[in-house]
Design a protein around this motif. Sequence first.
Motif, PDB file in Angstrom:
ATOM      1  N   GLY A  32      14.674  22.296  -9.749  1.00  0.00           N
ATOM      2  CA  GLY A  32      13.438  22.448  -9.041  1.00  0.00           C
ATOM      3  C   GLY A  32      12.525  22.763 -10.258  1.00  0.00           C
ATOM      4  O   GLY A  32      12.500  22.525 -11.660  1.00  0.00           O
ATOM      5  N   GLY A  33      11.193  22.931  -9.787  1.00  0.00           N
ATOM      6  CA  GLY A  33       9.985  23.195 -10.637  1.00  0.00           C
ATOM      7  C   GLY A  33       9.590  21.760 -11.073  1.00  0.00           C
ATOM      8  O   GLY A  33      10.099  20.923 -10.833  1.00  0.00           O
ATOM      9  N   GLY A  34       8.118  21.999 -11.573  1.00  0.00           N
ATOM     10  CA  GLY A  34       7.676  20.911 -12.195  1.00  0.00           C
ATOM     11  C   GLY A  34       7.106  19.964 -10.960  1.00  0.00           C
ATOM     12  O   GLY A  34       6.791  20.527  -9.940  1.00  0.00           O
ATOM     13  N   ILE A  35       7.062  18.676 -11.328  1.00  0.00           N
ATOM     14  CA  ILE A  35       6.437  17.884 -10.348  1.00  0.00           C
ATOM     15  C   ILE A  35       7.144  17.561  -9.087  1.00  0.00           C
ATOM     16  O   ILE A  35       8.208  17.516  -9.230  1.00  0.00           O
ATOM     17  N   ALA A  36       6.395  17.748  -8.179  1.00  0.00           N
ATOM     18  CA  ALA A  36       6.954  17.354  -6.681  1.00  0.00           C
ATOM     19  C   ALA A  36       7.419  15.968  -6.395  1.00  0.00           C
ATOM     20  O   ALA A  36       6.584  15.102  -7.008  1.00  0.00           O
ATOM     21  N   ASN A  37       8.616  15.751  -5.662  1.00  0.00           N
ATOM     22  CA  ASN A  37       8.854  14.226  -5.467  1.00  0.00           C
ATOM     23  C   ASN A  37       8.301  13.947  -4.261  1.00  0.00           C
ATOM     24  O   ASN A  37       7.415  14.859  -3.540  1.00  0.00           O
ATOM     25  N   VAL A  38       8.350  12.843  -3.707  1.00  0.00           N
ATOM     26  CA  VAL A  38       7.832  12.496  -2.294  1.00  0.00           C
ATOM     27  C   VAL A  38       8.084  13.302  -1.132  1.00  0.00           C
ATOM     28  O   VAL A  38       7.394  13.282  -0.428  1.00  0.00           O
ATOM     29  N   PHE A  39       9.281  13.574  -1.231  1.00  0.00           N
ATOM     30  CA  PHE A  39       9.885  14.597  -0.008  1.00  0.00           C
ATOM     31  C   PHE A  39       9.234  16.119  -0.054  1.00  0.00           C
ATOM     32  O   PHE A  39       8.571  16.444   0.891  1.00  0.00           O
ATOM     33  N   GLY A  40       8.998  16.259  -1.378  1.00  0.00           N
ATOM     34  CA  GLY A  40       8.539  17.828  -1.562  1.00  0.00           C
ATOM     35  C   GLY A  40       7.006  17.704  -1.187  1.00  0.00           C
ATOM     36  O   GLY A  40       6.459  18.662  -0.749  1.00  0.00           O
ATOM     37  N   ALA A  41       6.331  16.520  -1.560  1.00  0.00           N
ATOM     38  CA  ALA A  41       4.998  16.451  -1.108  1.00  0.00           C
ATOM     39  C   ALA A  41       5.049  16.401   0.445  1.00  0.00           C
ATOM     40  O   ALA A  41       3.795  17.105   1.020  1.00  0.00           O
ATOM     41  N   ALA A  65       0.785  -1.196  -0.092  1.00  0.00           N
ATOM     42  CA  ALA A  65      -0.015   0.053  -0.031  1.00  0.00           C
ATOM     43  C   ALA A  65       0.846   1.453  -0.183  1.00  0.00           C
ATOM     44  O   ALA A  65       0.379   2.332  -0.762  1.00  0.00           O
ATOM     45  N   LYS A  66       2.026   1.181   0.896  1.00  0.00           N
ATOM     46  CA  LYS A  66       2.876   2.342   0.800  1.00  0.00           C
ATOM     47  C   LYS A  66       3.286   2.675  -0.660  1.00  0.00           C
ATOM     48  O   LYS A  66       3.504   3.983  -1.090  1.00  0.00           O
ATOM     49  N   TYR A  67       3.806   1.755  -1.258  1.00  0.00           N
ATOM     50  CA  TYR A  67       4.266   1.850  -2.766  1.00  0.00           C
ATOM     51  C   TYR A  67       3.128   2.440  -3.648  1.00  0.00           C
ATOM     52  O   TYR A  67       3.519   3.353  -4.463  1.00  0.00           O
ATOM     53  N   VAL A  68       2.060   1.982  -3.245  1.00  0.00           N
ATOM     54  CA  VAL A  68       0.970   2.318  -4.432  1.00  0.00           C
ATOM     55  C   VAL A  68       0.704   3.943  -4.191  1.00  0.00           C
ATOM     56  O   VAL A  68       0.620   4.912  -4.764  1.00  0.00           O
ATOM     57  N   LEU A  69       0.843   4.284  -2.754  1.00  0.00           N
ATOM     58  CA  LEU A  69       0.613   5.868  -2.355  1.00  0.00           C
ATOM     59  C   LEU A  69       1.690   6.525  -2.914  1.00  0.00           C
ATOM     60  O   LEU A  69       1.404   7.654  -3.478  1.00  0.00           O
ATOM     61  N   VAL A  70       3.078   6.069  -2.894  1.00  0.00           N
ATOM     62  CA  VAL A  70       4.301   6.673  -3.195  1.00  0.00           C
ATOM     63  C   VAL A  70       4.039   6.912  -4.872  1.00  0.00           C
ATOM     64  O   VAL A  70       4.237   8.160  -5.516  1.00  0.00           O
ATOM     65  N   PHE A  71       3.521   6.035  -5.554  1.00  0.00           N
ATOM     66  CA  PHE A  71       3.275   6.004  -7.324  1.00  0.00           C
ATOM     67  C   PHE A  71       2.296   7.184  -7.445  1.00  0.00           C
ATOM     68  O   PHE A  71       2.222   7.846  -8.350  1.00  0.00           O
ATOM     69  N   ALA A  72       1.196   7.288  -6.603  1.00  0.00           N
ATOM     70  CA  ALA A  72       0.236   8.088  -6.896  1.00  0.00           C
ATOM     71  C   ALA A  72       0.640   9.408  -6.744  1.00  0.00           C
ATOM     72  O   ALA A  72       0.224  10.169  -7.423  1.00  0.00           O
ATOM     73  N   VAL A  73       1.448   9.636  -5.654  1.00  0.00           N
ATOM     74  CA  VAL A  73       1.972  11.094  -5.280  1.00  0.00           C
ATOM     75  C   VAL A  73       2.608  11.504  -6.506  1.00  0.00           C
ATOM     76  O   VAL A  73       2.953  12.697  -6.791  1.00  0.00           O
ATOM     77  N   CYS A  74       3.616  10.699  -6.830  1.00  0.00           N
ATOM     78  CA  CYS A  74       4.761  10.893  -7.938  1.00  0.00           C
ATOM     79  C   CYS A  74       3.968  11.002  -9.080  1.00  0.00           C
ATOM     80  O   CYS A  74       4.511  11.964 -10.164  1.00  0.00           O
ATOM     81  N   SER A  75       3.190  10.224  -9.564  1.00  0.00           N
ATOM     82  CA  SER A  75       2.562  10.595 -11.086  1.00  0.00           C
ATOM     83  C   SER A  75       1.136  11.383 -11.108  1.00  0.00           C
ATOM     84  O   SER A  75       0.791  11.671 -12.168  1.00  0.00           O
ATOM     85  N   HIS A  76       0.870  12.041  -9.782  1.00  0.00           N
ATOM     86  CA  HIS A  76      -0.275  12.799  -9.625  1.00  0.00           C
ATOM     87  C   HIS A  76      -0.114  14.008 -10.665  1.00  0.00           C
ATOM     88  O   HIS A  76      -0.976  14.538 -11.253  1.00  0.00           O
TER      89      HIS A  76
END
Length: 134
Positions: free
Chosen positions: A54-63, A3-14
């Motif tokens: 910087g700029g563009g899509i946030a990574n998991v730490f940025g989120a 489930a954590k990988y799914v969450l990470v994937f969702a955040v990264c690809s959102h």
Amino acid sequence: MNAKYVLVFAVCSHGSLVLGHPSFMDLIPNGHGVPDPCGSTNIWFGVGHNNRTGGGIANVFGADFLKANMTWSKALCMADSDIDGRSNGVELGDPDCKWTAGATPQGKAVGHPGVCEPMNTKTCMAVNLNVQCI
């Protein structure tokens, strides 16, 4: 899939867009000295982003940083945003989570809190889908 990988994937690809600002680097320990996880000798200036400038899509730490109201807190320090087995604090040179803005961190940054390392592992390849090493 965990489930954590799914969450990470969702955040990264959102596709959430966040503007990178150099002043944000002052809000985390060693923000101006985070090593480039892609193997170069460069510094990764966009610590909360999937590209080094910087700029563009946030990574998991940025989120996670945004969720923490852009504040270095004990919770953010102790978290392992990129699920590589090292806390954000360890990666940024604040293993005891004592750093405050303007202070000198305990040590140097030894990793990137938003890029799973080593990058060639199965887990990290899933987390780092949007990381740009060019």
